[in-house]
Design a protein around this motif. Sequence first.
Motif, mmCIF file in Angstrom:
data_model
loop_
_atom_site.group_PDB
_atom_site.id
_atom_site.type_symbol
_atom_site.label_atom_id
_atom_site.label_comp_id
_atom_site.label_asym_id
_atom_site.label_seq_id
_atom_site.Cartn_x
_atom_site.Cartn_y
_atom_site.Cartn_z
ATOM 1 N N CYS A 22 62.774 23.686 -2.974
ATOM 2 C CA CYS A 22 62.559 24.381 -4.255
ATOM 3 C C CYS A 22 61.278 25.210 -4.228
ATOM 4 C CB CYS A 22 62.524 23.394 -5.419
ATOM 5 S SG CYS A 22 64.141 22.713 -5.817
ATOM 6 N N GLU A 23 60.846 25.592 -3.044
ATOM 7 C CA GLU A 23 59.686 26.448 -2.911
ATOM 8 C C GLU A 23 59.627 26.974 -1.481
ATOM 9 O OE1 GLU A 23 56.581 23.778 -4.062
ATOM 10 O OE2 GLU A 23 56.431 22.900 -2.075
ATOM 11 N N SER A 111 58.604 29.501 -6.207
ATOM 12 C CA SER A 111 58.834 28.105 -6.559
ATOM 13 C C SER A 111 59.537 28.048 -7.911
ATOM 14 C CB SER A 111 57.519 27.324 -6.626
ATOM 15 O OG SER A 111 56.823 27.596 -7.831
ATOM 16 N N ARG A 112 59.768 26.828 -8.360
ATOM 17 C CA ARG A 112 60.401 26.641 -9.665
ATOM 18 C C ARG A 112 59.569 27.257 -10.778
ATOM 19 N NH1 ARG A 112 64.208 22.875 -10.801
ATOM 20 N NH2 ARG A 112 63.697 21.782 -8.857
ATOM 21 N N ASP A 113 58.232 27.286 -10.600
ATOM 22 C CA ASP A 113 57.342 27.790 -11.649
ATOM 23 C C ASP A 113 57.356 29.306 -11.761
ATOM 24 O OD1 ASP A 113 56.511 25.202 -12.282
ATOM 25 O OD2 ASP A 113 54.921 25.249 -10.776
ATOM 26 N N TRP A 125 60.255 32.969 -13.971
ATOM 27 C CA TRP A 125 61.556 33.594 -13.733
ATOM 28 C C TRP A 125 62.194 34.082 -15.019
ATOM 29 C CZ3 TRP A 125 62.057 34.905 -8.993
ATOM 30 C CH2 TRP A 125 61.467 34.148 -7.989
ATOM 31 N N ALA A 204 66.547 32.793 -5.873
ATOM 32 C CA ALA A 204 65.537 32.035 -6.606
ATOM 33 C C ALA A 204 65.714 32.213 -8.113
ATOM 34 C CB ALA A 204 64.139 32.481 -6.181
ATOM 35 N N HIS A 205 66.012 33.427 -8.531
ATOM 36 C CA HIS A 205 66.229 33.681 -9.960
ATOM 37 C C HIS A 205 67.441 32.898 -10.452
ATOM 38 C CE1 HIS A 205 67.188 35.903 -13.655
ATOM 39 N NE2 HIS A 205 65.902 36.230 -13.682
ATOM 40 N N MET A 207 68.548 30.117 -9.285
ATOM 41 C CA MET A 207 68.213 28.692 -9.280
ATOM 42 C C MET A 207 67.277 28.284 -10.405
ATOM 43 S SD MET A 207 67.574 28.173 -5.166
ATOM 44 C CE MET A 207 66.932 26.503 -5.380
ATOM 45 N N PHE A 208 66.303 29.142 -10.720
ATOM 46 C CA PHE A 208 65.196 28.695 -11.557
ATOM 47 C C PHE A 208 65.066 29.376 -12.906
ATOM 48 C CE2 PHE A 208 63.293 28.288 -7.105
ATOM 49 C CZ PHE A 208 63.705 26.961 -6.968
ATOM 50 N N HIS A 211 64.886 27.491 -16.099
ATOM 51 C CA HIS A 211 63.803 26.547 -16.291
ATOM 52 C C HIS A 211 62.491 27.236 -16.649
ATOM 53 C CE1 HIS A 211 66.420 23.467 -14.691
ATOM 54 N NE2 HIS A 211 66.595 24.164 -13.589
ATOM 55 N N GLY A 212 62.514 28.621 -16.675
ATOM 56 C CA GLY A 212 61.271 29.351 -16.896
ATOM 57 C C GLY A 212 60.768 29.241 -18.325
#
Length: 212
Positions: A22-23, A111-113, A125, A204-205, A207-208, A211-212
């Motif tokens: 995840c990163e 990353s997720r952040d 994201w 990445a977009h 996936m995350f 959660h942004g």
Amino acid sequence: MLAAGYSGGSVRDAISRLHAHCEVELPGAIGEGHRRWRRKSIVAAIAFGAVGLLGVLAIVIGLAYRERVGGLVIFGGFMALVGLPEAILMSLLPLLWRGQFKMHLHPVRISRDGIWLRGIGPVPWSDVAPPTYVRVMTKSEPGGRLAVMPFAPAGFARANHDVPTRMRPRLGPRVYLTTQFRYLLVPGVAGMTEHEVMQVLAEAHRMFAQHG
């Protein structure tokens, strides 16, 4: 420091690391838009230099054969006046922008952040749309067809109000005749094409972003 480093390889490897950890951290590089802008500056400097030198040659010929082609002095003076200063300016631009180019060498961290790029971040994201190509008109920054992640409304507000003024040019191009930054410029990554970087960012977009 992110756990999942990346020192070159396929886009598949980068995406695999992204799924596993995840990163991922990618080595930064000057993006295609800025490389294209530098090439155009060099070509323009050569073209203006040629015009200026032809002007000087016309002046010399005009002075040597003043009775026959004296008008060349005026014409050559105009060409030299237009060509030589512009050639010098276009030659100096890459030097003036050298410090700006260094920011592209910062690692690209995903990353997720969010995403860290050009020494700024994380950009969440949820603040950006998936990467795409748009045509951007600018005054002096690299423009034309650029790979970008358009800002969502919340991201647009943060980019143009919360990010310090001196740091905003690191986000992306400023739209001509405005002070607004509407796009996050896709970063360059060493060992990857622009399209491959867009693939990694798109994944990445996907996936995350929620959660942004």
